[in-house]
Write an enzyme that holds these catalytic residues in place. Structure first.
Site, mmCIF file in Angstrom:
data_model
loop_
_atom_site.group_PDB
_atom_site.id
_atom_site.type_symbol
_atom_site.label_atom_id
_atom_site.label_comp_id
_atom_site.label_asym_id
_atom_site.label_seq_id
_atom_site.Cartn_x
_atom_site.Cartn_y
_atom_site.Cartn_z
ATOM 1 N N LYS A 1 62.393 50.175 24.194
ATOM 2 C CA LYS A 1 61.637 50.904 25.504
ATOM 3 C C LYS A 1 62.444 51.441 26.433
ATOM 4 O O LYS A 1 62.163 52.624 26.911
ATOM 5 C CB LYS A 1 60.631 50.044 25.981
ATOM 6 C CG LYS A 1 59.771 49.476 25.275
ATOM 7 C CD LYS A 1 58.782 48.300 25.704
ATOM 8 C CE LYS A 1 59.472 47.109 25.724
ATOM 9 N NZ LYS A 1 58.451 45.873 25.983
ATOM 10 N N HIS B 1 67.123 47.275 34.589
ATOM 11 C CA HIS B 1 66.089 46.585 33.699
ATOM 12 C C HIS B 1 66.652 45.090 34.113
ATOM 13 O O HIS B 1 67.690 44.849 34.423
ATOM 14 C CB HIS B 1 66.427 46.404 32.591
ATOM 15 C CG HIS B 1 65.288 45.581 31.654
ATOM 16 N ND1 HIS B 1 63.966 45.922 31.712
ATOM 17 C CD2 HIS B 1 65.443 44.596 31.160
ATOM 18 C CE1 HIS B 1 63.431 44.872 31.051
ATOM 19 N NE2 HIS B 1 64.323 44.007 30.787
ATOM 20 N N SER C 1 63.447 44.628 21.873
ATOM 21 C CA SER C 1 62.205 44.928 22.539
ATOM 22 C C SER C 1 62.307 45.588 23.745
ATOM 23 O O SER C 1 61.952 46.596 24.089
ATOM 24 C CB SER C 1 61.443 43.550 22.750
ATOM 25 O OG SER C 1 60.482 43.766 23.690
ATOM 26 N N ASP D 1 57.100 47.873 18.774
ATOM 27 C CA ASP D 1 57.404 46.801 19.729
ATOM 28 C C ASP D 1 56.326 45.952 19.933
ATOM 29 O O ASP D 1 56.085 44.872 20.175
ATOM 30 C CB ASP D 1 58.240 47.141 20.741
ATOM 31 C CG ASP D 1 58.501 46.069 21.801
ATOM 32 O OD1 ASP D 1 59.094 44.996 21.303
ATOM 33 O OD2 ASP D 1 57.915 46.197 22.897
ATOM 34 N N ARG E 1 55.059 37.824 18.163
ATOM 35 C CA ARG E 1 56.212 36.814 18.858
ATOM 36 C C ARG E 1 55.559 35.875 19.613
ATOM 37 O O ARG E 1 55.774 34.689 19.624
ATOM 38 C CB ARG E 1 57.275 37.721 19.322
ATOM 39 C CG ARG E 1 58.242 38.454 18.342
ATOM 40 C CD ARG E 1 59.112 39.286 19.319
ATOM 41 N NE ARG E 1 60.100 38.739 20.397
ATOM 42 C CZ ARG E 1 60.287 39.168 21.460
ATOM 43 N NH1 ARG E 1 60.117 40.589 21.888
ATOM 44 N NH2 ARG E 1 60.806 38.408 22.271
#
Length: 433
Positions: free
Chosen positions: A187, A82, A183, A161, A168
């Site tokens: 996922k 990620h 968040s 989320d 947010r």
């Protein structure tokens, strides 16, 4: 339990109990907690922060609020990557193919871009026919078959989320580290991966512009992921100038394929080898980082990584001719060179503003509903530290509008030439626990 009591506890600096956090997440998902109370708690978290156990519980509650993929049918240690996003960051595309070519399953669930940061899915959709939406069965079968798939989220992953993130965005609490970490990981952990390598960007083109904030986020992500049973590590990498030379969806596919052909820019290749080496060790295909780097380089040299990328394109419905013919992707009408106005050294390229320039051309989204122009973007000819002479091409703008006056001015304001330049360190830190 009342939501007012949860808000009060965090507003006054208290530590929320597991029960309070679960109550909050359940209420977000079933709609029993109104937006204004969710927003109030988000702001309280923003100012009062969260402890490590609070962050872990929030992440796991959000994870468990929706579907979780079962990848147990796929043999081997499944490793994902990620990135917190940046300008010109197409790392995932060649990296996933190289790691998969080592025999490590890479089930990658990616996202779209918003603003000046590009999304992996958007880039892939520049390839004619490429499908980023697969069913869970298709996704698992493809990873079983070729060891690689890059898709959007399947099913109903982390629905808590989705609602929290929207609030947010409009309450100016996006840059809260506990909220960012929960968040991302709610996922990523739902994807069923065994190990995770995280690239946290820092600098002008990054979400975490200050290195201390990037360090805090990286440590939080690693601690939560490891606590959830997913072996994890993080790299803090530089985003004070764009990564690689090409910015824009079709252009970044070109550069990704160039990497797999052994013709990639040095900074992009170095980051890929750094991240990929960690993935190879986590996937137990190399005993140490030096061996891993050599094996990854071999996948470029022998063509196996390029072949793996081609297999993924074919299995996801894309036109594999793109490997040898970039022109089948959308092409911009105009290519306009921006030239140096004096001799000197490139001293600064403000990454986020160059990203905004690409967005203004149509290569990024100012709002989620904006339609992308896959053909446009920017190709850098010189980067920080390069010597240039008056009249040299600094970069080329790929546009479908002949008049790029505003874009050119934005570029010139943020592409500075001076007498010297501070060297940019690509890898700032490696965090393993």
């Amino acid at each position: 339990m009342r939501m007012l009591d949860v808000i009060d506890a965090k507003r006054n600096g208290g530590v929320l109990t597991d029960e309070q956090i679960q109550f909050f997440v359940d209420g977000v998902v079933d709609g029993s907690i109104p937006d204004y109370q969710i927003s109030a708690l988000l702001m309280a978290i923003y100012f009062q922060k969260m402890t490590a156990p609070e962050q872990t519980k929030l992440t796991m509650a959000m994870l468990e609020s929706g579907d979780q993929l079962d990848l147990s049918k796929i043999d081997g240690i499944k490793v994902d990557k990620h990135s917190t996003g940046g300008v010109g960051d197409k790392t995932s595309l060649p990296l996933a193919a190289m790691v998969a070519a080592l025999g490590i399953p890479v089930p990658m669930i990616s996202g779209r871009g918003l603003g000046h940061t590009g999304g992996t899915l958007d880039k892939l959709e520049a390839i004619p026919g490429f499908r980023v939406e697969l069913t869970e069965e298709e996704f698992i079968n493809q990873v079983q078959s070729i060891g690689l798939a890059i898709v959007g989220a399947t099913g109903q992953i982390a629905p808590a989320d989705a609602r929290i993130y929207g609030l947010r965005d409009v309450t100016d609490t996006v840059d809260s580290i506990p909220l960012i970490a929960s968040s991302i990981l709610s996922k990523k952990l739902a994807s069923g991966t065994d190990a995770l390598v995280i690239d946290v960007k820092t600098g002008s083109g990054a979400f975490m512009k200050e290195e201390a904030d990037a360090q805090s986020l990286a440590h939080a992500l690693v601690e939560i992921a490891n606590g959830a049973g997913v072996k994890s590590m993080a790299i803090i990498s530089d985003m004070n100038q764009p990564l690689g030379d090409k910015i824009g969806n079709s252009l970044e596919i070109e550069e990704s394929i160039d990497v797999l052909k052994g013709k990639g820019p040095a900074d992009l290749v170095e980051l890929i080898l750094t991240l990929g080496s960690q993935m190879a060790v986590l996937g137990k295909k190399a005993a140490n980082l030096d061996e891993a780097r050599q094996k990854l380089q071999a996948t470029i040299d022998d063509g196996s990584a390029l072949e793996k990328f081609k297999q993924m394109i074919e299995m996801q419905g894309g036109d594999t001719r793109v490997i040898d013919d970039y022109s089948i992707m959308p092409q911009a009408k105009y290519k306009i060179d921006i030239k140096a106005e004096k001799d000197g050294v490139v001293s600064q390229i403000t990454a986020d503003e160059i990203g905004v320039a690409s967005m203004l051309l149509g290569g990024g989204r100012a709002a989620k509903e904006d339609k992308l122009d896959y053909s446009v973007g920017i190709v850098l000819s010189h980067k920080v530290g390069d010597q240039v002479k008056k009249g040299d091409t600094l970069l080329t703008v790929y546009s479908n509008q002949e008049d790029i006056t505003k874009v050119e001015q934005l570029i010139r304001d943020n592409y500075l030439i001076g007498d010297a330049a501070e060297p940019i360190k690509l890898i700032h830190e490696i965090i393993t626990d």
